[in-house]
Motif scaffolding. Structure first.
Motif, PDB file in Angstrom:
ATOM      1  N   ARG A  70       0.826  -1.223   0.000  1.00  0.00           N
ATOM      2  CA  ARG A  70       0.000   0.000   0.000  1.00  0.00           C
ATOM      3  C   ARG A  70       0.848   1.257   0.000  1.00  0.00           C
ATOM      4  O   ARG A  70       0.358   2.348  -0.280  1.00  0.00           O
ATOM      5  N   TYR A  71       2.139   1.115   0.344  1.00  0.00           N
ATOM      6  CA  TYR A  71       3.028   2.287   0.398  1.00  0.00           C
ATOM      7  C   TYR A  71       4.169   2.194  -0.605  1.00  0.00           C
ATOM      8  O   TYR A  71       5.077   3.013  -0.585  1.00  0.00           O
ATOM      9  N   GLN A  72       4.134   1.184  -1.475  1.00  0.00           N
ATOM     10  CA  GLN A  72       5.215   1.045  -2.451  1.00  0.00           C
ATOM     11  C   GLN A  72       5.186   2.189  -3.466  1.00  0.00           C
ATOM     12  O   GLN A  72       4.137   2.772  -3.721  1.00  0.00           O
ATOM     13  N   GLY A  73       6.366   2.492  -4.020  1.00  0.00           N
ATOM     14  CA  GLY A  73       6.461   3.536  -5.035  1.00  0.00           C
ATOM     15  C   GLY A  73       6.416   4.934  -4.439  1.00  0.00           C
ATOM     16  O   GLY A  73       6.238   5.908  -5.166  1.00  0.00           O
ATOM     17  N   ARG A  74       6.591   5.027  -3.119  1.00  0.00           N
ATOM     18  CA  ARG A  74       6.553   6.346  -2.480  1.00  0.00           C
ATOM     19  C   ARG A  74       7.866   6.684  -1.773  1.00  0.00           C
ATOM     20  O   ARG A  74       7.899   7.555  -0.907  1.00  0.00           O
ATOM     21  N   GLY A  75       8.914   5.941  -2.110  1.00  0.00           N
ATOM     22  CA  GLY A  75      10.236   6.304  -1.580  1.00  0.00           C
ATOM     23  C   GLY A  75      10.631   5.630  -0.277  1.00  0.00           C
ATOM     24  O   GLY A  75      11.700   5.929   0.257  1.00  0.00           O
ATOM     25  N   VAL A  76       9.804   4.694   0.219  1.00  0.00           N
ATOM     26  CA  VAL A  76      10.170   4.027   1.480  1.00  0.00           C
ATOM     27  C   VAL A  76      11.417   3.145   1.271  1.00  0.00           C
ATOM     28  O   VAL A  76      12.374   3.192   2.059  1.00  0.00           O
ATOM     29  N   GLY A  77      11.415   2.371   0.179  1.00  0.00           N
ATOM     30  CA  GLY A  77      12.560   1.501  -0.115  1.00  0.00           C
ATOM     31  C   GLY A  77      13.829   2.312  -0.302  1.00  0.00           C
ATOM     32  O   GLY A  77      14.894   1.974   0.233  1.00  0.00           O
ATOM     33  N   ARG A  78      13.703   3.398  -1.026  1.00  0.00           N
ATOM     34  CA  ARG A  78      14.844   4.279  -1.273  1.00  0.00           C
ATOM     35  C   ARG A  78      15.394   4.829   0.057  1.00  0.00           C
ATOM     36  O   ARG A  78      16.610   4.848   0.270  1.00  0.00           O
ATOM     37  N   LEU A  79      14.494   5.247   0.941  1.00  0.00           N
ATOM     38  CA  LEU A  79      14.910   5.768   2.244  1.00  0.00           C
ATOM     39  C   LEU A  79      15.640   4.680   3.046  1.00  0.00           C
ATOM     40  O   LEU A  79      16.691   4.936   3.654  1.00  0.00           O
ATOM     41  N   LEU A  80      15.107   3.464   3.028  1.00  0.00           N
ATOM     42  CA  LEU A  80      15.753   2.369   3.759  1.00  0.00           C
ATOM     43  C   LEU A  80      17.170   2.129   3.230  1.00  0.00           C
ATOM     44  O   LEU A  80      18.106   1.919   3.999  1.00  0.00           O
ATOM     45  N   ILE A  81      17.330   2.203   1.906  1.00  0.00           N
ATOM     46  CA  ILE A  81      18.664   1.998   1.319  1.00  0.00           C
ATOM     47  C   ILE A  81      19.590   3.170   1.691  1.00  0.00           C
ATOM     48  O   ILE A  81      20.771   2.966   1.985  1.00  0.00           O
ATOM     49  N   GLU A  82      19.060   4.382   1.703  1.00  0.00           N
ATOM     50  CA  GLU A  82      19.888   5.548   2.084  1.00  0.00           C
ATOM     51  C   GLU A  82      20.398   5.407   3.510  1.00  0.00           C
ATOM     52  O   GLU A  82      21.554   5.694   3.805  1.00  0.00           O
ATOM     53  N   ILE A  83      19.507   4.955   4.388  1.00  0.00           N
ATOM     54  CA  ILE A  83      19.908   4.764   5.790  1.00  0.00           C
ATOM     55  C   ILE A  83      20.960   3.654   5.880  1.00  0.00           C
ATOM     56  O   ILE A  83      21.967   3.779   6.583  1.00  0.00           O
ATOM     57  N   LEU A  84      20.728   2.577   5.130  1.00  0.00           N
ATOM     58  CA  LEU A  84      21.701   1.474   5.106  1.00  0.00           C
ATOM     59  C   LEU A  84      23.062   1.990   4.634  1.00  0.00           C
ATOM     60  O   LEU A  84      24.086   1.738   5.268  1.00  0.00           O
ATOM     61  N   ASP A  85      23.067   2.732   3.517  1.00  0.00           N
ATOM     62  CA  ASP A  85      24.325   3.273   2.976  1.00  0.00           C
ATOM     63  C   ASP A  85      25.042   4.110   4.041  1.00  0.00           C
ATOM     64  O   ASP A  85      26.248   3.979   4.232  1.00  0.00           O
ATOM     65  N   GLY A  86      24.291   4.972   4.702  1.00  0.00           N
ATOM     66  CA  GLY A  86      24.891   5.855   5.709  1.00  0.00           C
ATOM     67  C   GLY A  86      25.515   5.051   6.838  1.00  0.00           C
ATOM     68  O   GLY A  86      26.654   5.304   7.244  1.00  0.00           O
TER      69      GLY A  86
END
Ligand SMILES: CC(C)(COP(=O)(O)OP(=O)(O)OC[C@H]1O[C@@H](n2cnc3c(N)ncnc32)[C@H](O)[C@@H]1OP(=O)(O)O)[C@@H](O)C(=O)NCCC(=O)NCCS
Length: 159
Positions: free
Chosen positions: A87-103
């Motif tokens: 229900r929340y896909q395609g809204r940047g949640v996955g991208r945010l999780l990867i950004e946090i992982l990268d950091g």
């Protein structure tokens, strides 16, 4: 949306998200949950599996990520699972999780993170997602999971 380490109460939402995506077999869901139980037992430790969740302002889990150090390697990490509630896909949640992982991984001096996936149709969007998130396809092992179902390895280098 905030990302932080998962807590034991998140188990039910993680199960629901895994089931709702429709990408995972029941064996895969149980496998992810047994990693979650192992994580809960010891808490966030640098050399163990770590689960992080993305929470909305009401503390509802929108998605999660599970990663850990690849044992016997020099600063290589594995991204084991990532999933967003459909229900929340395609809204940047996955991208945010990867950004946090990268950091987090950069801060720990990681050299590289690997993500494995399958060539099965259900994982096509996962492959697109990894490519859009800075990973590159580094290897394919044909017929790894089953005849006609390959293992695809994606990698992102930090150093
Ligand atoms: C893969 C997954 C985690 C992506 O999560 P998401 O929250 O929808 O991703 P985002 O909205 O942050 O999108 C990030 C990028 O991936 C791309 N992407 C996401 N879903 C995509 C899809 N279905 N097809 C093509 N690209 C896609 C987006 O376009 C975006 O790139 P952009 O910002 O450059 O346009 C989610 O689709 C999911 O849970 N899938 C099922 C579980 C799974 O397969 N996990 C991976 C294997 S463990």
């Amino acid at each position: 949306v905030k990302v932080k380490e998962a807590v034991p109460l998140d188990r039910a939402r993680i199960r629901t998200i895994l089931e709702l995506t429709g990408s995972f077999s029941s064996v895969e869901v149980e496998c992810a949950l047994s990693l979650f139980d192992a994580y809960v037992k010891v808490g966030p430790q640098p050399d163990e599996y770590i689960f992080c969740c993305a929470y909305d302002p009401t503390e509802t889990v929108l998605g999660f990520i599970c990663y850990g150090k690849a044992s016997l390697t020099d600063r290589v990490y594995d991204l084991y699972w990532i999933a967003t509630d459909p229900r929340y896909q395609g809204r940047g949640v996955g991208r945010l999780l990867i950004e946090i992982l990268d950091g987090r991984l950069k801060k720990m001096g990681a050299r590289m993170v690997l993500a494995e996936t399958s060539s099965r149709f259900e994982y096509r969007k996962a492959c697109q997602f990894y490519m859009r998130s800075g990973f590159e396809k580094v290897s394919t092992i044909q017929d790894y999971y089953a005849l006609g179902e390959d293992l695809i390895v994606f990698a992102k280098r930090y150093l």
